[in-house]
Design a protein around this motif. Sequence first.
Motif, mmCIF file in Angstrom:
data_model
loop_
_atom_site.group_PDB
_atom_site.id
_atom_site.type_symbol
_atom_site.label_atom_id
_atom_site.label_comp_id
_atom_site.label_asym_id
_atom_site.label_seq_id
_atom_site.Cartn_x
_atom_site.Cartn_y
_atom_site.Cartn_z
ATOM 1 N N ASP A 1 0.842 -1.187 0.000
ATOM 2 C CA ASP A 1 0.000 0.000 0.000
ATOM 3 C C ASP A 1 0.883 1.245 0.000
ATOM 4 O O ASP A 1 2.098 1.173 0.101
ATOM 5 C CB ASP A 1 -0.904 0.007 1.237
ATOM 6 C CG ASP A 1 -1.870 -1.158 1.221
ATOM 7 O OD1 ASP A 1 -2.419 -1.444 0.147
ATOM 8 O OD2 ASP A 1 -2.070 -1.771 2.286
ATOM 9 N N VAL B 1 3.103 3.962 1.029
ATOM 10 C CA VAL B 1 4.020 4.072 2.169
ATOM 11 C C VAL B 1 4.021 5.517 2.662
ATOM 12 O O VAL B 1 4.112 6.447 1.859
ATOM 13 C CB VAL B 1 5.442 3.650 1.755
ATOM 14 C CG1 VAL B 1 6.410 3.797 2.920
ATOM 15 C CG2 VAL B 1 5.427 2.212 1.244
ATOM 16 N N PRO B 2 3.888 5.734 3.969
ATOM 17 C CA PRO B 2 3.921 7.115 4.486
ATOM 18 C C PRO B 2 5.236 7.796 4.133
ATOM 19 O O PRO B 2 6.266 7.155 3.930
ATOM 20 C CB PRO B 2 3.800 6.925 6.012
ATOM 21 C CG PRO B 2 3.241 5.560 6.203
ATOM 22 C CD PRO B 2 3.711 4.742 5.043
ATOM 23 N N GLU B 3 5.208 9.115 4.085
ATOM 24 C CA GLU B 3 6.420 9.869 3.802
ATOM 25 C C GLU B 3 7.441 9.653 4.914
ATOM 26 O O GLU B 3 7.096 9.452 6.082
ATOM 27 C CB GLU B 3 6.099 11.363 3.673
ATOM 28 C CG GLU B 3 5.245 11.705 2.462
ATOM 29 C CD GLU B 3 5.003 13.201 2.354
ATOM 30 O OE1 GLU B 3 5.465 13.942 3.255
ATOM 31 O OE2 GLU B 3 4.370 13.626 1.372
ATOM 32 N N LYS C 1 7.163 11.709 8.066
ATOM 33 C CA LYS C 1 6.041 11.321 8.915
ATOM 34 C C LYS C 1 6.369 10.050 9.683
ATOM 35 O O LYS C 1 6.024 9.910 10.865
ATOM 36 C CB LYS C 1 4.781 11.121 8.073
ATOM 37 C CG LYS C 1 3.535 10.857 8.926
ATOM 38 C CD LYS C 1 2.274 10.898 8.097
ATOM 39 C CE LYS C 1 1.042 10.789 8.994
ATOM 40 N NZ LYS C 1 -0.209 10.850 8.191
ATOM 41 N N VAL C 2 7.028 9.114 9.032
ATOM 42 C CA VAL C 2 7.441 7.880 9.707
ATOM 43 C C VAL C 2 8.384 8.215 10.863
ATOM 44 O O VAL C 2 8.267 7.669 11.963
ATOM 45 C CB VAL C 2 8.117 6.915 8.717
ATOM 46 C CG1 VAL C 2 8.720 5.713 9.455
ATOM 47 C CG2 VAL C 2 7.115 6.442 7.669
ATOM 48 N N ILE D 1 6.416 9.557 13.851
ATOM 49 C CA ILE D 1 5.682 8.506 14.558
ATOM 50 C C ILE D 1 6.642 7.635 15.363
ATOM 51 O O ILE D 1 6.355 7.270 16.510
ATOM 52 C CB ILE D 1 4.866 7.657 13.567
ATOM 53 C CG1 ILE D 1 3.783 8.517 12.905
ATOM 54 C CG2 ILE D 1 4.217 6.463 14.282
ATOM 55 C CD1 ILE D 1 3.024 7.814 11.789
ATOM 56 N N LEU E 1 8.408 -1.349 4.823
ATOM 57 C CA LEU E 1 7.087 -0.892 4.391
ATOM 58 C C LEU E 1 6.959 -0.841 2.867
ATOM 59 O O LEU E 1 5.847 -0.924 2.339
ATOM 60 C CB LEU E 1 6.793 0.487 4.990
ATOM 61 C CG LEU E 1 6.669 0.549 6.513
ATOM 62 C CD1 LEU E 1 6.443 1.982 6.971
ATOM 63 C CD2 LEU E 1 5.542 -0.357 7.008
ATOM 64 N N GLU F 1 -4.043 2.621 9.572
ATOM 65 C CA GLU F 1 -3.559 3.996 9.612
ATOM 66 C C GLU F 1 -2.031 4.009 9.574
ATOM 67 O O GLU F 1 -1.383 2.977 9.778
ATOM 68 C CB GLU F 1 -4.083 4.701 10.863
ATOM 69 C CG GLU F 1 -5.602 4.764 10.923
ATOM 70 C CD GLU F 1 -6.121 5.459 12.174
ATOM 71 O OE1 GLU F 1 -5.287 6.063 12.899
ATOM 72 O OE2 GLU F 1 -7.324 5.397 12.430
ATOM 73 N N ASP F 2 -1.473 5.190 9.333
ATOM 74 C CA ASP F 2 -0.015 5.284 9.251
ATOM 75 C C ASP F 2 0.654 4.809 10.535
ATOM 76 O O ASP F 2 1.722 4.184 10.504
ATOM 77 C CB ASP F 2 0.402 6.722 8.943
ATOM 78 C CG ASP F 2 0.148 7.103 7.490
ATOM 79 O OD1 ASP F 2 -0.040 6.183 6.663
ATOM 80 O OD2 ASP F 2 0.144 8.305 7.180
ATOM 81 N N ARG G 1 1.059 1.102 10.375
ATOM 82 C CA ARG G 1 2.131 0.696 9.461
ATOM 83 C C ARG G 1 3.499 0.874 10.117
ATOM 84 O O ARG G 1 4.370 0.000 10.034
ATOM 85 C CB ARG G 1 2.059 1.503 8.163
ATOM 86 C CG ARG G 1 0.814 1.241 7.320
ATOM 87 C CD ARG G 1 0.893 1.964 5.983
ATOM 88 N NE ARG G 1 -0.259 1.640 5.151
ATOM 89 C CZ ARG G 1 -1.385 2.333 5.125
ATOM 90 N NH1 ARG G 1 -1.509 3.415 5.888
ATOM 91 N NH2 ARG G 1 -2.387 1.974 4.355
ATOM 92 N N VAL G 2 3.674 2.017 10.775
ATOM 93 C CA VAL G 2 4.977 2.287 11.387
ATOM 94 C C VAL G 2 5.232 1.354 12.561
ATOM 95 O O VAL G 2 6.352 0.855 12.735
ATOM 96 C CB VAL G 2 5.059 3.765 11.829
ATOM 97 C CG1 VAL G 2 6.364 4.021 12.582
ATOM 98 C CG2 VAL G 2 4.974 4.679 10.607
#
Length: 265
Positions: free
Chosen positions: A30, A32-34, A37-38, A41, A68, A81-82, A85-86
Motif C-alpha cells: 500500500d 508508504v507514508p512519507e 512522517k514515519v 511517529i 514498508l 492507519e499510518d 504501518r509504522v
Amino acid sequence: MPFGALAFILLTVLVIYLVRRSAPKRRPPDLVPEKNKVAVILLEEIRFYQRLDEPSRERFLHRVMDFLSTIRITGVGATVEDVDRVMIGASAIIPIFRFEGWQYVNLNEVLLYPETFDEQFRQQGNGRSVLGMVGNGHMQYVMVLSQFALREGFRNKTDKNNTAIHEFVHLVDKTDGDVDGVPEVLVNHQLAAPWMRMMHDQISEIRKGKSDINPYGASSEPEFLAVASEYFFERPELLKEKHPELFAMLDTIFTPHTRKTPAKI
C-alpha cells in the motif's frame, strides 16, 4: 541435437516454470507514508527508537521504510492507519536491527484485524483469544495481528508485553524451518546448549510462580523465546535488574556473530 539432451532441456525448463509459478508472489505494498512522517511517529511511539543515538535512528528509519516498501499491510475489518504501518515496521526491525542487510524472506503480507481472533483466523464466535499469529499452510507467508494489541504493545509503558515483536521473533525462529525456540540464524552451535538449559530453568521458575516473566512463556520453548524477547526489547533495564543472566544471554543472541556471509531472515 540428441533426443536425450533435448528432453533434459525441456524438463529443466518445465521445472523452472512450475517453481516460478508456485512460488509466493508479493503484491505491491500500500501507499508508504512519507519518510518525515514515519520519523515523527517513531519518535512519538517507539521506545526502542527513542533510546537510539542519531546515526542509529537514521539506520532504523531507513530499514523501516524498506520494510514498508516491500511488505503489504492489509486491514481485515480494520482501517490501517499510518501509525499501524509504522508500528508493524518497527516491530519487524527491532529484533534484527543489529543484523545489517537481513530481510524477511518468509513474509509477504501482514493482515490487521481490529480485535482478537481464533486459531482459524475467525473474528466471530467463541474462543477468540489470539492476539497475533504467524500463518502456516494456506496462510504461509502471512502474519495476522490484532490492531488493538499492536497499539497497546507500544503505548502501555509499564508492561513487558508487545504482541507484534512477539510474532516477529516467532518468524525469526521459523527461518530455519523449525519453530523450536532455538533460531539457528541467531543461536550458534556453542550457544545452543546453554540457551536450552537457561530456557528450561526459566520455564521451571515461571511454573513455580517465582518469576515475573509472562506465564505464557512457560507453555513451550518457542513461546519462552518470544515472551522473553518482548521483555528484553520493551523493558531492557528491568530485565537486566531482575534477570541479569537472561538479559546477557538475549543480548548475545540478538548481537551479530562473526559470519563469512550475511544471513537473511
